[in-house]
Design an enzyme around this catalytic site. Structure first.
Site, PDB file in Angstrom:
ATOM      1  CB  CYS A   1      -0.902  -0.044   1.229  1.00  0.00           C
ATOM      2  SG  CYS A   1      -1.811   1.462   1.564  1.00  0.00           S
TER       3      CYS A   1
ATOM      4  CB  CYS B   1       0.207   1.921   4.041  1.00  0.00           C
ATOM      5  SG  CYS B   1      -1.492   1.370   3.875  1.00  0.00           S
TER       6      CYS B   1
END
Length: 107
Positions: free
Chosen positions: A32, A35
């Site tokens: 991600c 993230c």
């Protein structure tokens, strides 16, 4: 090296829910990009609020039970947990100041 400690499904109860101080939990995964982009902000909070706030990261791929229990369907998601209860949830990338302000409201 991250300033935030990793937590697993099996550690959740003792490390997060039984914490004496509020906990910021970063739900993330290695693949991600948002993230990973939030990582430096999470680390900075861990450093700045050391002793007042516990900052934890949980990899949603390696630990599916906790995200399922809390209905985490998008990452990054941040939960602020105080006295074993979720008091705030933030979903998606956040500005550092927004994240810090949200956390400081519960210290």
């Amino acid at each position: 090296m991250s300033q935030a400690a990793e937590v697993t499904d099996s550690q959740w109860e003792t490390v997060v829910l039984q914490s004496e101080v509020p906990v910021l939990v970063d739900f993330w995964a290695q693949w991600c990009a948002p993230c990973r982009a939030m990582g430096p902000y999470v680390d900075k909070l861990a450093e700045e609020l050391d002793g007042q706030l516990k900052v934890m990261k949980i990899n949603t791929e390696d630990n599916p039970e906790v995200p399922a229990k809390y209905g985490i369907t998008a990452i990054p998601t941040f939960l602020i947990i105080k006295d074993g209860e979720v008091v705030k949830q933030l979903v998606g990338s956040q500005q550092y100041d927004q994240l810090k302000t949200a956390v400081e409201a519960y210290l």
